[in-house]
Write a protein that holds these residues in place. Sequence first.
Motif, mmCIF file in Angstrom:
data_model
loop_
_atom_site.group_PDB
_atom_site.id
_atom_site.type_symbol
_atom_site.label_atom_id
_atom_site.label_comp_id
_atom_site.label_asym_id
_atom_site.label_seq_id
_atom_site.Cartn_x
_atom_site.Cartn_y
_atom_site.Cartn_z
ATOM 1 N N ILE A 100 10.730 42.308 47.734
ATOM 2 C CA ILE A 100 11.015 41.544 48.825
ATOM 3 C C ILE A 100 12.955 43.391 49.628
ATOM 4 O O ILE A 100 12.388 43.436 50.708
ATOM 5 N N PHE A 101 13.033 43.332 48.734
ATOM 6 C CA PHE A 101 13.876 44.924 48.914
ATOM 7 C C PHE A 101 12.838 46.217 49.505
ATOM 8 O O PHE A 101 13.961 46.966 49.810
ATOM 9 N N ALA A 102 11.965 46.430 49.102
ATOM 10 C CA ALA A 102 11.473 46.971 48.922
ATOM 11 C C ALA A 102 11.053 47.701 50.699
ATOM 12 O O ALA A 102 11.013 49.260 50.361
ATOM 13 N N PRO A 103 10.958 47.529 51.436
ATOM 14 C CA PRO A 103 10.858 47.287 53.212
ATOM 15 C C PRO A 103 11.986 48.550 53.425
ATOM 16 O O PRO A 103 11.911 49.948 54.413
ATOM 17 N N ILE A 104 13.815 47.743 52.597
ATOM 18 C CA ILE A 104 14.121 48.805 53.086
ATOM 19 C C ILE A 104 14.938 50.180 51.995
ATOM 20 O O ILE A 104 14.906 50.706 52.680
ATOM 21 N N PHE A 105 14.071 50.263 50.480
ATOM 22 C CA PHE A 105 13.922 51.450 50.477
ATOM 23 C C PHE A 105 12.933 52.404 50.661
ATOM 24 O O PHE A 105 13.260 53.187 50.707
ATOM 25 N N PHE A 106 11.859 51.701 51.579
ATOM 26 C CA PHE A 106 10.708 52.555 51.939
ATOM 27 C C PHE A 106 11.322 53.424 53.023
ATOM 28 O O PHE A 106 10.880 53.899 53.634
ATOM 29 N N SER A 107 12.159 52.418 53.499
ATOM 30 C CA SER A 107 12.448 52.477 55.325
ATOM 31 C C SER A 107 13.466 53.973 55.331
ATOM 32 O O SER A 107 13.543 53.485 56.270
ATOM 33 N N PHE A 108 13.953 53.426 54.024
ATOM 34 C CA PHE A 108 15.501 54.627 53.746
ATOM 35 C C PHE A 108 16.495 53.616 55.100
ATOM 36 O O PHE A 108 17.335 53.910 55.628
ATOM 37 N N ASN A 109 16.814 52.539 55.211
ATOM 38 C CA ASN A 109 17.972 51.591 56.080
ATOM 39 C C ASN A 109 19.075 51.177 54.903
ATOM 40 O O ASN A 109 18.926 49.934 54.709
ATOM 41 N N PHE A 110 19.500 51.963 54.061
ATOM 42 C CA PHE A 110 20.271 51.861 53.193
ATOM 43 C C PHE A 110 21.071 51.388 53.832
ATOM 44 O O PHE A 110 22.746 50.812 53.468
ATOM 45 N N TYR A 111 22.001 51.580 55.224
ATOM 46 C CA TYR A 111 23.047 51.785 55.744
ATOM 47 C C TYR A 111 23.153 50.132 56.743
ATOM 48 O O TYR A 111 24.193 49.986 57.948
ATOM 49 N N ASN A 112 21.792 49.521 57.010
ATOM 50 C CA ASN A 112 21.684 48.184 57.673
ATOM 51 C C ASN A 112 21.921 47.085 56.905
ATOM 52 O O ASN A 112 21.499 46.355 55.859
ATOM 53 N N ILE A 113 23.188 47.241 57.486
ATOM 54 C CA ILE A 113 24.184 46.122 56.107
ATOM 55 C C ILE A 113 23.073 44.557 56.450
ATOM 56 O O ILE A 113 23.355 43.599 55.594
ATOM 57 N N GLU A 114 22.973 43.817 58.059
ATOM 58 C CA GLU A 114 22.779 43.192 57.906
ATOM 59 C C GLU A 114 21.278 42.745 56.783
ATOM 60 O O GLU A 114 20.920 41.986 56.671
ATOM 61 N N ALA A 115 20.492 44.078 56.929
ATOM 62 C CA ALA A 115 19.476 43.688 56.859
ATOM 63 C C ALA A 115 19.504 43.857 55.053
ATOM 64 O O ALA A 115 18.819 43.049 54.186
#
Length: 296
Positions: free
Chosen positions: A23-38
Amino acid sequence: MIQSLYTYLKLLRAHQWIKNFFIFAPIFFSFNFYNIEAIVNAFYAFIGFSLIASSIYIINDWKDIHLDQQHPTKKNRPLAAGTISIRNAFIACLLLVISGFSIYLFVLEDYTASSLLAFYFLLNICYCFKLKQIAIIDVTIVAIGFVIRLFIGSIVTSIILSHWLIILTFLLALLLVLGKRRNDVLIYSETGQELRKSISGYNLEFLNTMIITIVTIIIFSYIMYTISPEIVVRNGEYMYITSLFVILGLFRYLQAIFVEKKGDSPTKLVLKDRFLQIDILCWIISFITISILKPL
């Protein structure tokens, strides 16, 4: 008290929750590490999905209780071993279902993700009672479950998925479940115990061919993913270097199931195998490092 808690965690198969990190894969692969809401939304989705997945494990264990009692390792599961009563297991199952869907409906308030979760739940109920008895269909449904995790992660984080990532997730999940089926075939050939009805549709030659074919496609697909235009622009032109760790990880998995006969639980293999742990860590570090250094 502690022993009772441990028994219920075994009933829920909490160690299997590692699968839900997809479920966290989209965050990791898109590098949205600073998107707290996501990240927060993905965390809630992870918890809710894990509760629903555990409820399905309970239903499956109840359905297969007699078969599990004949299995060399599954006989230690709480229902098969009799350490938790069927009544208490179903109460736990009901609470898990209510809690899991409540998180999606009232915390995330995402009806698209909730619908996808409901589809996952119903699909797996059908799997428990009938579809897992049909060879090829059984492994395909398990692999689809991983793709559903990926899509839920995409929905709750509002991150668009790469087509290559979807394909790779499906193929990797298919590889892992085929490794489990191979282990079941080995047990059947050694003991004569048919631990699942779909086993009659498999043999070692067929499974070995499928496994090698899928490993080949995964390696090709991952390399194509790393050199695709969108990845080169976002993560840099040297992302293909991370293919080394993907190949090593796949080779280690093949060694584990072909040589060491450890295909019964891919989750436990990842949690216990030092080679795989180091390899995955190196892949993560190299993936992040190459992406960060890209502008330089």
